[in-house]
Design a protein around this motif. Structure first.
Motif, PDB file in Angstrom:
ATOM      1  N   TYR A 126       0.865  -1.177   0.000  1.00 52.75           N
ATOM      2  CA  TYR A 126       0.000   0.000   0.000  1.00 52.75           C
ATOM      3  C   TYR A 126       0.902   1.228   0.000  1.00 52.75           C
ATOM      4  N   VAL A 127       0.491   2.273  -0.681  1.00 53.80           N
ATOM      5  CA  VAL A 127       1.251   3.526  -0.627  1.00 53.80           C
ATOM      6  C   VAL A 127       0.378   4.594   0.037  1.00 53.80           C
ATOM      7  N   ILE A 152      -3.624   5.339   0.503  1.00 56.73           N
ATOM      8  CA  ILE A 152      -4.181   6.003   1.680  1.00 56.73           C
ATOM      9  C   ILE A 152      -3.701   7.451   1.710  1.00 56.73           C
ATOM     10  N   PHE A 153      -4.646   8.379   1.641  1.00 53.06           N
ATOM     11  CA  PHE A 153      -4.326   9.804   1.739  1.00 53.06           C
ATOM     12  C   PHE A 153      -4.426  10.249   3.194  1.00 53.06           C
ATOM     13  N   LEU A 154      -3.419  10.978   3.636  1.00 48.39           N
ATOM     14  CA  LEU A 154      -3.437  11.602   4.953  1.00 48.39           C
ATOM     15  C   LEU A 154      -3.440  13.109   4.725  1.00 48.39           C
ATOM     16  N   SER A 166     -12.059   5.956 -12.625  1.00 46.81           N
ATOM     17  CA  SER A 166     -12.457   4.674 -13.233  1.00 46.81           C
ATOM     18  C   SER A 166     -11.546   3.532 -12.806  1.00 46.81           C
ATOM     19  N   SER A 167     -10.730   3.770 -11.804  1.00 48.57           N
ATOM     20  CA  SER A 167      -9.749   2.776 -11.365  1.00 48.57           C
ATOM     21  C   SER A 167     -10.361   1.749 -10.417  1.00 48.57           C
ATOM     22  N   ASP A 168      -9.753   0.561 -10.392  1.00 48.19           N
ATOM     23  CA  ASP A 168     -10.161  -0.490  -9.454  1.00 48.19           C
ATOM     24  C   ASP A 168      -9.337  -0.455  -8.168  1.00 48.19           C
ATOM     25  N   VAL A 169      -8.366   0.446  -8.093  1.00 48.86           N
ATOM     26  CA  VAL A 169      -7.517   0.537  -6.900  1.00 48.86           C
ATOM     27  C   VAL A 169      -8.327   1.095  -5.734  1.00 48.86           C
ATOM     28  N   PRO A 170      -8.299   0.445  -4.575  1.00 48.31           N
ATOM     29  CA  PRO A 170      -9.030   0.959  -3.404  1.00 48.31           C
ATOM     30  C   PRO A 170      -8.343   2.199  -2.824  1.00 48.31           C
ATOM     31  N   PHE A 171      -9.155   3.130  -2.316  1.00 48.14           N
ATOM     32  CA  PHE A 171      -8.627   4.357  -1.727  1.00 48.14           C
ATOM     33  C   PHE A 171      -9.255   4.608  -0.362  1.00 48.14           C
ATOM     34  N   LEU A 172      -8.425   5.146   0.530  1.00 45.32           N
ATOM     35  CA  LEU A 172      -8.886   5.640   1.827  1.00 45.32           C
ATOM     36  C   LEU A 172      -8.382   7.064   1.956  1.00 45.32           C
ATOM     37  N   SER A 173      -9.266   7.988   2.274  1.00 41.18           N
ATOM     38  CA  SER A 173      -8.894   9.397   2.465  1.00 41.18           C
ATOM     39  C   SER A 173      -9.222   9.800   3.899  1.00 41.18           C
ATOM     40  N   ASP A 239      -5.544   0.656   9.837  1.00 40.30           N
ATOM     41  CA  ASP A 239      -5.507  -0.789  10.097  1.00 40.30           C
ATOM     42  C   ASP A 239      -6.816  -1.462   9.702  1.00 40.30           C
ATOM     43  N   GLU A 240      -7.923  -0.883  10.129  1.00 38.60           N
ATOM     44  CA  GLU A 240      -9.230  -1.464   9.802  1.00 38.60           C
ATOM     45  C   GLU A 240      -9.439  -1.528   8.290  1.00 38.60           C
ATOM     46  N   TRP A 241      -9.032  -0.487   7.592  1.00 39.41           N
ATOM     47  CA  TRP A 241      -9.245  -0.439   6.138  1.00 39.41           C
ATOM     48  C   TRP A 241      -8.332  -1.431   5.414  1.00 39.41           C
ATOM     49  N   MET A 242      -7.055  -1.475   5.795  1.00 32.13           N
ATOM     50  CA  MET A 242      -6.122  -2.381   5.114  1.00 32.13           C
ATOM     51  C   MET A 242      -6.473  -3.843   5.358  1.00 32.13           C
ATOM     52  N   ARG A 243      -7.007  -4.144   6.516  1.00 33.94           N
ATOM     53  CA  ARG A 243      -7.408  -5.538   6.784  1.00 33.94           C
ATOM     54  C   ARG A 243      -8.535  -5.982   5.836  1.00 33.94           C
ATOM     55  N   LYS A 244      -9.345  -5.045   5.383  1.00 31.02           N
ATOM     56  CA  LYS A 244     -10.464  -5.363   4.508  1.00 31.02           C
ATOM     57  C   LYS A 244     -10.107  -5.301   3.026  1.00 31.02           C
ATOM     58  N   HIS A 245      -8.932  -4.757   2.736  1.00 28.89           N
ATOM     59  CA  HIS A 245      -8.528  -4.599   1.332  1.00 28.89           C
ATOM     60  C   HIS A 245      -7.175  -5.270   1.118  1.00 28.89           C
TER      61      HIS A 245
END
Length: 245
Positions: A126-127, A152-154, A166-173, A239-245
């Motif tokens: 993950y980046v 993951i954006f901080l 249109s990407s399939d890459v998961p994102f968390l902001s 942590d919660e997000w990465m565990r699901k993705h």
């Protein structure tokens, strides 16, 4: 005419030298990790923390097969993200925080490639990045969507040139309520560049500097929660997000 040309070249070179020197001096006026966080993570004493290839590496005692590369914000020292790195490594992640040239992540966008190639074991990578570091991380991810497991954006968002809608890459902001540098309006406008599945998480009472541990930052809003509380919420959310993705 020839004499005028020589003077023009001389003046242009002088401007370049002075401008370059000024940028260097500006880039070296960095935000260092607070003494409190340095005492907490104890980099020099912890055998699971390495300083190698200009990277700060946090190994895990019980690896979960996932790695995180965290691009620092502009002019922020890597140690300021040490609590994030150490805490996530304790949850099983291999965390790498690269020192960027002149402390500007845009000058080291492809550092993720060096890091990924360095590790022998196969990890899901993950980046992530804070502020301008997040923009740089997204730039790398945009060109390596087959390699990156998620972004993951901080307190950050992608540049207009990196349209992931249109990407399939998961994102968390993850963003903060009182951030004076990456505002709620910025986050709202960034949604058009991100997939509909993007998860957005607001830290109530948090601010921009609270994504690291380096003290107040010029132009930022005032936090209504402690930096430790903000950091713990960031860690839990990641942590919660990465565990699901």
């Amino acid at each position: 005419m020839q004499k005028l040309l020589k003077w023009t070249v001389f003046v242009l070179l002088a401007f370049l030298v002075v401008g370059g020197l000024g940028f260097y001096v500006w880039s070296e006026q960095t935000y260092s990790a607070t003494e409190e966080v340095m005492k907490t993570i104890r980099i020099k004493e912890d055998p699971l923390i390495q300083e190698k290839n200009d990277w700060l590496i946090f190994d895990s005692r019980e690896p979960n097969g996932k790695g995180l590369i965290l691009y620092p914000g502009a002019k922020v020292e890597v140690e300021a993200y040490g609590y994030l790195g150490k805490s996530l490594s304790e949850k099983g992640y291999t965390v790498v925080i690269p020192r960027m040239p002149l402390h500007i992540a845009f000058l080291g966008v492809d550092e993720s490639e060096r890091i990924i190639n360095h590790f022998d074991e196969k990890l899901d990578w993950y980046v992530s990045g804070h502020s301008l570091g997040g923009v740089a991380a997204a730039s790398y991810a945009y060109d390596h969507q087959d390699v990156v497991k998620g972004v993951i954006f901080l307190a950050s968002y992608p540049a207009n040139s990196a349209d992931f809608s249109s990407s399939d890459v998961p994102f968390l902001s993850i963003f903060a309520e009182n951030d004076g540098l990456t505002t709620g309006k910025d986050i709202e406008e960034s949604k058009k560049l991100l997939p509909p599945s993007t998860v957005f998480h607001e830290i109530e009472g948090g601010n921009h500097a609270g994504f690291g541990m380096y003290g107040p930052q010029k132009g930022d809003g005032e936090a209504n929660i402690s930096s430790w509380d903000q950091q713990d919420e960031i860690i839990w959310t990641m942590d919660e997000w990465m565990r699901k993705h």
